[in-house]
Scaffold this motif. Structure first.
Motif, PDB file in Angstrom:
ATOM      1  N   ALA A  34       0.877  -1.352  -0.474  1.00 25.90           N
ATOM      2  CA  ALA A  34      -0.084   0.142  -0.412  1.00 25.90           C
ATOM      3  C   ALA A  34       1.120   1.538  -0.154  1.00 25.90           C
ATOM      4  CB  ALA A  34      -1.020  -0.117   1.129  1.00 25.90           C
ATOM      5  N   ASN A  35       0.584   1.992   1.049  1.00 22.04           N
ATOM      6  CA  ASN A  35       1.600   3.427   1.028  1.00 22.04           C
ATOM      7  C   ASN A  35       2.215   3.470   2.075  1.00 22.04           C
ATOM      8  OD1 ASN A  35       0.462   4.434  -0.976  1.00 22.04           O
ATOM      9  ND2 ASN A  35      -1.839   4.986  -0.287  1.00 22.04           N
ATOM     10  N   PHE A  36       2.801   2.223   2.819  1.00 19.75           N
ATOM     11  CA  PHE A  36       3.447   2.364   3.414  1.00 19.75           C
ATOM     12  C   PHE A  36       5.293   3.294   3.120  1.00 19.75           C
ATOM     13  CE2 PHE A  36       7.098  -0.022   6.581  1.00 19.75           C
ATOM     14  CZ  PHE A  36       6.676   0.575   7.372  1.00 19.75           C
ATOM     15  N   GLY A  37       5.543   2.770   2.052  1.00 23.45           N
ATOM     16  CA  GLY A  37       6.184   3.325   1.693  1.00 23.45           C
ATOM     17  C   GLY A  37       7.248   4.666   1.552  1.00 23.45           C
ATOM     18  N   THR A  43       9.792   7.155  -2.899  1.00 19.68           N
ATOM     19  CA  THR A  43       7.706   5.899  -3.386  1.00 19.68           C
ATOM     20  C   THR A  43       8.396   4.431  -3.905  1.00 19.68           C
ATOM     21  OG1 THR A  43       8.823   5.969  -6.092  1.00 19.68           O
ATOM     22  CG2 THR A  43       7.591   7.855  -5.377  1.00 19.68           C
ATOM     23  N   TRP A  44       8.980   3.693  -3.822  1.00 23.85           N
ATOM     24  CA  TRP A  44       9.789   2.973  -3.590  1.00 23.85           C
ATOM     25  C   TRP A  44       8.675   1.537  -3.999  1.00 23.85           C
ATOM     26  CZ3 TRP A  44      13.287   1.214  -0.256  1.00 23.85           C
ATOM     27  CH2 TRP A  44      14.029   2.273   1.290  1.00 23.85           C
ATOM     28  N   THR A  45       8.489   2.183  -5.594  1.00 28.14           N
ATOM     29  CA  THR A  45       8.203   1.269  -6.751  1.00 28.14           C
ATOM     30  C   THR A  45       8.373   1.682  -8.512  1.00 28.14           C
ATOM     31  OG1 THR A  45       6.655   3.053  -7.684  1.00 28.14           O
ATOM     32  CG2 THR A  45       5.542   2.576  -5.400  1.00 28.14           C
ATOM     33  N   ILE A  46       8.816   0.610  -8.857  1.00 30.14           N
ATOM     34  CA  ILE A  46       9.860   0.751  -9.935  1.00 30.14           C
ATOM     35  C   ILE A  46       8.481  -0.024 -11.190  1.00 30.14           C
ATOM     36  CG2 ILE A  46      10.621  -1.782  -9.938  1.00 30.14           C
ATOM     37  CD1 ILE A  46      12.944  -0.151 -11.167  1.00 30.14           C
ATOM     38  N   ALA A  47       8.318   0.177 -11.660  1.00 24.75           N
ATOM     39  CA  ALA A  47       8.355  -0.047 -13.297  1.00 24.75           C
ATOM     40  C   ALA A  47       8.538  -1.089 -14.810  1.00 24.75           C
ATOM     41  CB  ALA A  47       6.945   1.168 -14.431  1.00 24.75           C
ATOM     42  N   LEU A  48       8.497  -2.251 -14.549  1.00 19.80           N
ATOM     43  CA  LEU A  48       9.603  -3.222 -15.728  1.00 19.80           C
ATOM     44  C   LEU A  48       8.664  -3.883 -16.354  1.00 19.80           C
ATOM     45  CD1 LEU A  48      12.343  -4.263 -13.032  1.00 19.80           C
ATOM     46  CD2 LEU A  48      12.490  -2.048 -14.666  1.00 19.80           C
TER      47      LEU A  48
END
Length: 132
Positions: A34-37, A43-48
């Motif tokens: 969720a939004n814990f990052g 953001t702690w996300t990556i698009a691959l």
């Protein structure tokens, strides 16, 4: 054997290319739920592409298995190293004992044994000159 290996590598490459072409869609990977990052800053996300996620996960699993087995078999390698050192030491000791015990212990016995070793066929000990 080399030909079979080449065929196997070619088939594996074909399967991997097929998986890559079938899974080109972009996915978003998140390190935290969720939004814990956002509480940690960032953001702690990556698009691959999905195929890249699959291949990296497979490679990470293979690496983890390799490290796990390496650590599990450490005591076997240590025991083999100790046994190898012991075998080397014992082989040296046996070689030394062979050298030491192969030579005659007494010069008189060596002189007495020499005519018997060097005698020609057809001669007997009685015909040899007597030692003084």
């Amino acid at each position: 054997m080399r030909f079979i290996r080449l065929i196997f590598v070619a088939l594996l490459a074909l399967v991997l290319v097929g998986v890559a072409l079938a899974n080109r869609g972009i996915v978003t990977l998140s390190a935290f739920p969720a939004n814990f990052g956002q509480y940690l800053g960032g953001t702690w996300t990556i698009a691959l592409p999905l195929f890249l996620v699959i291949f990296v996960a497979f490679a990470a699993g293979m690496l983890a298995g390799l490290v796990w087995e390496w650590m599990r078999e450490a005591h076997f390698r240590r025991e083999a190293k100790l046994r190898s050192a012991e075998v080397t030491r014992l082989e040296g000791e046996v070689g030394h004992l062979r050298d030491r015990h192969a030579a005659p212990r007494d010069e008189v016995l060596a002189i007495l044994d020499e005519p018997a070793r060097g005698a020609r066929p057809g001669t007997n000990r009685a015909s040899l000159p007597a030692a003084r």
